[in-house]
Motif scaffolding. Structure first.
Motif, short mmCIF file in Angstrom:
data_model
loop_
_atom_site.label_atom_id
_atom_site.label_comp_id
_atom_site.label_asym_id
_atom_site.label_seq_id
_atom_site.Cartn_x
_atom_site.Cartn_y
_atom_site.Cartn_z
N ASP A 313 0.82 -1.22 0.00
CA ASP A 313 0.00 0.00 0.00
C ASP A 313 0.85 1.27 0.00
O ASP A 313 0.43 2.31 -0.49
CB ASP A 313 -0.92 0.00 1.22
N GLU A 314 2.06 1.14 0.52
CA GLU A 314 2.92 2.32 0.63
C GLU A 314 3.49 2.77 -0.72
O GLU A 314 3.98 3.87 -0.85
CB GLU A 314 4.11 2.02 1.56
N TYR A 315 3.52 1.85 -1.70
CA TYR A 315 4.15 2.25 -2.96
C TYR A 315 3.35 1.87 -4.20
O TYR A 315 3.71 2.27 -5.30
CB TYR A 315 5.57 1.66 -3.06
N GLN A 316 2.28 1.07 -4.02
CA GLN A 316 1.50 0.61 -5.18
C GLN A 316 1.17 1.76 -6.14
O GLN A 316 1.36 1.66 -7.34
CB GLN A 316 0.18 0.00 -4.75
N ALA A 317 0.72 2.84 -5.57
CA ALA A 317 0.23 3.95 -6.38
C ALA A 317 1.36 4.60 -7.18
O ALA A 317 1.10 5.37 -8.11
CB ALA A 317 -0.43 4.99 -5.48
N PHE A 318 2.60 4.28 -6.81
CA PHE A 318 3.73 4.97 -7.45
C PHE A 318 4.52 4.06 -8.37
O PHE A 318 5.62 4.39 -8.80
CB PHE A 318 4.65 5.56 -6.38
N ARG A 319 3.98 2.88 -8.63
CA ARG A 319 4.67 1.91 -9.47
C ARG A 319 5.16 2.50 -10.78
O ARG A 319 6.24 2.17 -11.26
CB ARG A 319 3.75 0.73 -9.78
N GLN A 320 4.35 3.34 -11.35
CA GLN A 320 4.68 3.89 -12.66
C GLN A 320 5.60 5.11 -12.57
O GLN A 320 6.11 5.59 -13.58
CB GLN A 320 3.41 4.29 -13.44
#
Ligand SMILES: Cc1cc2nc3c(=O)[nH]c(=O)nc-3n(C[C@H](O)[C@H](O)[C@H](O)COP(=O)(O)OP(=O)(O)OC[C@H]3O[C@@H](n4cnc5c(N)ncnc54)[C@H](O)[C@@H]3O)c2cc1C
Ligand SMILES: Nc1nc2c(ncn2[C@@H]2O[C@H](COP(=O)(O)OP(=O)(O)O)[C@@H](O)[C@H]2O)c(=O)[nH]1
Ligand SMILES: [Mg+2]
Lengths: 657, 203
Positions: A313-320
């Motif tokens: 959850d801490e980095y999923q949104a920033f994968r791209q």
């Protein structure tokens, strides 16, 4: 030595760089009869380390590369049968280009006289005398000329020539005769025996105090005199403490031939200043640069990175996103972002994704504390020791070694298309089943379609550390981010004298980046940011804080890593190619290549299994009671296992309790 | 196993031309035998022998060239951190004596300057074929500041003496604190040098 080489082998290996040497050890270890040759007089090829005079001779070789071929070699053409064809190898090495050497240290004439006096104590020694000539043709920057040209014997016309910077490649041939004469009495300088070292040291200190009371002065002749203390790596690498080379050294027991030092500091270069990057828990807490809040934020972030996979959850949104974008969202202050991005993850601003960055950070943290408080190790006496150690392992298992041995061609059977033999410079045919050759030995024709990358390198001898602390024995790595986006970061490694790579009171600094231009063009701006030329000092007082450059060398080295086999023209199926050093910090590429090739050639054999413990082979000698006058001896032979473990620092986990 | 089963550990390195008897000297000393035939022992890296001298256990780690001297291709790393060097020639082979200065140059270049060097003339059992007189060798070793001894690996002449005398000398040097190890020993607060990485050290 009137000893003839055997003519039947299983594997012939040409080149003693790291991948070839690992392969040699692996093949020999698995029972193959190995012949390992190198055309040079030293081990390691472009992985070698040199003493100062050795480096100068190396330089000279590239300077004189043109006149190779006069040597008497036996023609191979007559030795090829009708059913065979030859694939010739390269006659001269072309992997090194744009060599430029600069001397900034003063060339004190008095020093020379003193050493010539000392020389008489030891008339038998006679190391090669090439260094002075090389130095003369390498030009001296203007600043240092005044003292240098105090010598009356110096040919005047040299002065005009050395304005600006002239590369070694274009040294004037006419001058060399004159130079030889001039060097005649200087030639001996570096032959001063080490046994006199202590004494010489004290005399020169006295002299120094008189000349320049304020600073400990290193002159060029001191560098030459102590030249043996230097082990200057052509390729600057470190070992990741959890990396594949360490694992292989341990597994194969080759580690018994080599000792390491920790890299003690990770540094960062930000806003014109060199700072230490706190990376272990202790570092973070002891840091004077960080505020309490920063310490807490950094600790929290690093602790998260160690187990980031468990917190998607801490980095999923920033994968791209890029890692640098991601860091901005983590409340890290700009300097903390810089530390993490450049010094801990060692990634570049633009290209690294969040996942790669987190992974790199995690790897870094996991490597911490295996041997010390940075993730890196450096081999004592330089990187050049490592290929040699694998060569010894090969020799111990029966491999035959031959330096200065040139191979003229591969002999290929027309019908099968397989290579049967090599023909060496004596015209001797040596047969084998498999052939392993380093890229640099392959002919232009074979490499016609190969696109090579280049590595830009600088080697500096300096008088101070780029970040002074209480201890002067620090080994540091610094990543200098590119000045403009898209350019390459420059990796700086600073070695102190206890790594056994430079003389006391000096530092050996290696700069490395992948090339876009010549090495000097790529690296000089970073050198200027971090150092100041020796002679500037009197003029520019505020520059005193920067370490001074005593000597500098720039060169480009071919990077033949990552070239697919099919790019080479007409390679027989049983000829395998190893690449020269890659640009990366670690040795993972070489280890992986060696293992992959080994498994291709010998699919059923284990790669570098541990050898029997030499201490297990020892016979019991209790039955013998020798009598030696004056001593009361009992001879006891022992079966022991590695008690040496006590030499190791116990691994600590700095970030995890 | 106990951690401290010796008081001193010394690395002794043999060099000299191929065929002078280095391997035989080591095996005579460590195993008490004179190996018949030529073939080098495969896979023997160094030999260990622990001797007791005046009540102190001295572990000698004796390194042979692994045959790399045959074509003048000894690795520099072979010389690193050696406490003593045994430079060997064959008294029945003039050529092996004439090569000594070349070996000394290599020592000077790569070995620590505090290394103890012993010159050994081997194969004295073949006295009738001697090509190098004892006097000549003595003069040479004196000029080079080396100890000199003549041995026979075959007859076991002076072999024990060679290694045990060397061990005594190494001990007294160690006592005077002038041993090689100090050169590389780290200053307080720095990374220690890490040697003998072994599997059992991590996890
Ligand atoms: C502490 C530490 C330990 C490392 N250990 C290794 C190692 O054992 N083997 C190795 O090949 N590289 C390792 N690396 C990565 C290595 O430093 C970089 O790959 C190298 O610097 C090349 O950088 P680059 O700019 O060309 O590529 P980058 O853009 O930095 O990365 C190139 C590729 O390497 C991968 N990579 C990045 N970091 C690591 C890592 N830590 N471990 C494995 N792969 C990684 C990335 O996923 C990416 O695909 C390590 C890095 C650090 C900081
Ligand atoms: N007669 C005699 N022969 C010896 C002696 N030592 C070694 N040799 C022989 O010399 C040859 C070379 O010996 P070796 O130990 O392999 O030499 P190395 O190449 O220096 O290791 C072998 O044939 C030995 O048997 C000795 O003391 N006396
Ligand atoms: Mg031998």
């Amino acid at each position: 030595m009137a000893d003839n080489l055997p003519t039947e082998f299983d594997v012939i290996i040409i080149g003693t760089g790291l991948p070839e040497s690992i392969l040699a050890a692996a093949c020999s270890r698995s029972g193959q009869r190995v012949l390992h040759v190198d055309s040079r007089s030293y081990y390691g090829g472009n992985w070698a380390s040199f003493s100062f005079s050795g480096l100068l001779s190396w330089l000279k070789e590239y300077q004189q590369n043109n006149d190779i071929g006069e040597e008497s070699t036996v023609a191979w053409q007559d030795l090829i049968h009708e059913t065979e064809e030859a694939i010739t190898l390269r006659k001269k090495d072309e992997t090194i280009q744009h060599t430029e050497a600069f001397c900034y240290a003063s060339q004190d004439v008095e020093d020379d006289i003193e050493e010539i006096g000392a020389l008489q104590k030891n008339p038998s020694s006679g190391v090669s005398s090439t260094f002075t000539e090389v130095l003369d043709s390498a030009c001296l920057p203007e600043e240092s000329q005044s003292s240098y040209f105090n010598s009356d014997e110096m040919p005047a016309k040299h002065t005009q020539k050395s304005a600006g910077e002239i590369s070694l490649e274009i040294a004037d041939v006419d001058e060399s005769v004159e130079k030889e004469k001039y060097c005649g009495d200087k030639t001996c300088i570096h032959t001063v025996s080490d046994k006199d070292g202590v004494k010489d040291e004290s005399t020169s200190t006295v002299e120094d105090d008189a000349n320049q009371p304020n600073r400990n002065r290193i002159t060029y002749s001191k560098i030459v005199k102590e030249g043996r203390r230097f082990n200057i790596d052509l390729v600057s690498k470190l070992l990741y403490s959890q990396g594949s080379l360490i694992d292989l050294l341990i597994k194969s027991d080759v580690s018994r031939y080599v000792e390491f030092k920790n890299v003690t500091r990770i540094l960062a270069f930000r806003e014109g200043k060199v700072e230490q990057v706190p990376c272990s828990r202790a570092d973070v807490f002891n840091s004077k640069e960080l505020t309490m809040v920063e310490k807490r934020i950094l600790m929290k972030f690093l602790t998260f990175c160690l187990e980031y996979e468990q917190h998607p959850d801490e980095y999923q949104a920033f994968r791209q996103c890029s890692f640098s974008e991601y860091l901005k969202t983590k409340k890290l202050t700009p300097n903390l972002q810089h530390f993490v991005l450049h010094s801990i993850a060692m990634t570049s601003e633009s290209s690294c994704t969040t996942i790669d960055g987190l992974n790199a950070t995690k790897n870094f943290l996991q490597c911490l504390g295996r041997f010390g408080n940075t993730p890196f190790l450096f081999p004592l006496y330089g990187q050049g020791e490592i290929p040699q150690c694998f060569c010894r392992m090969c020799a111990v298992f029966g491999g035959i070694y031959c330096l200065r041995h040139k191979v003229q061609c591969f002999v290929v059977d027309k019908e099968s298309g397989r290579c049967k033999a090599i023909i060496d410079h004596f015209g001797q045919r040596i047969n084998a089943k498999y052939f392993i050759v380093e890229d640099g030995y392959l002919s232009e024709e074979t490499c016609l379609n190969v696109q090579y990358k280049q590595i830009s390198r600088a080697v500096l001898i300096t008088d101070k550390s780029i970040l002074k602390t209480d201890s002067d024995q620090q080994t540091s790595i610094l990543i200098v981010p590119p000045a403009e986006p898209g350019a390459c970061a420059v990796r700086v490694t600073e070695l102190c004298s206890s790594t056994m790579t430079c003389m006391k009171d000096t530092y050996l600094v290696h700069l490395t980046c992948s090339s876009s231009k010549t090495a000097r063009e790529d690296l000089e701006s970073v050198v200027e940011k971090l150092f100041t030329p020796y002679a500037d000092i009197e003029i520019n007082k505020e520059e005193l804080t920067k370490p001074r450059l005593l000597w500098a060398l720039y060169f480009n080295m071919r990077d033949s890593s990552g070239i697919s086999r099919s790019s080479y023209n007409g390679l027989p199926s049983n000829v395998y190619v190893c690449s020269g050093p890659d640009c990366g910090l670690g040795n993972e590429h070489a280890v992986k290549q060696a293992e992959t090739l080994f498994q291709e050639i010998f699919p059923s054999e284990e790669f570098c299994p541990p050898p029997p413990n030499p201490e297990d082979i020892i016979f019991d000698g209790d039955d013998k009671q020798p009598e030696v006058p004056g001593t009361n001896n009992t001879v006891i032979a022992k079966l022991q296992s590695s008690e040496e473990s006590k030499n190791l620092e116990s691994p600590e986990k700095h970030l995890q309790n | 196993m106990s951690m401290e089963d010796y008081d001193f550990l010394f690395k002794i390195v043999l060099i000299g031309n191929a065929g002078v008897g280095k391997t035989c000297l080591v095996r005579r000393f460590t195993q008490g035998l004179f190996p018949p035939g030529q073939g080098a022992t495969i896979g023997v890296d160094f030999m260990i022998k622990t001797v007791e001298i005046n009540g102190e256990k001295v572990k000698l780690q004796i390194w042979d060239t692994a045959g790399q001297e045959r074509f003048r291709s000894i690795t520099q790393s072979y010389y690193r951190s050696a406490n003593a060097l045994i430079l060997t020639y064959d008294i029945t082979c003039e050529e092996s004596f004439r090569c000594l200065p070349e070996w000394l140059r290599e020592i000077e270049q790569y070995a620590s300057n505090k290394v103890i060097t012993v010159l050994v003339g081997n194969k004295i059992d073949l006295a009738e074929r001697r090509e190098v007189s004892q006097q000549r060798a003595e003069e040479f070793s004196e000029a080079q500041d080396m100890y000199y001894l003549e041995t026979s690996a075959k007859e076991s002449d002076n072999v024990e003496k060679l290694f045990l005398d060397l061990a005594c000398r190494l001990i007294s040097e160690a006592r005077q604190n002038t041993l090689v190890n100090n050169v590389s020993s780290p200053l307080p607060g720095e990374g220690k040098s890490i040697s003998y990485l072994t599997c059992c050290n991590f996890n």
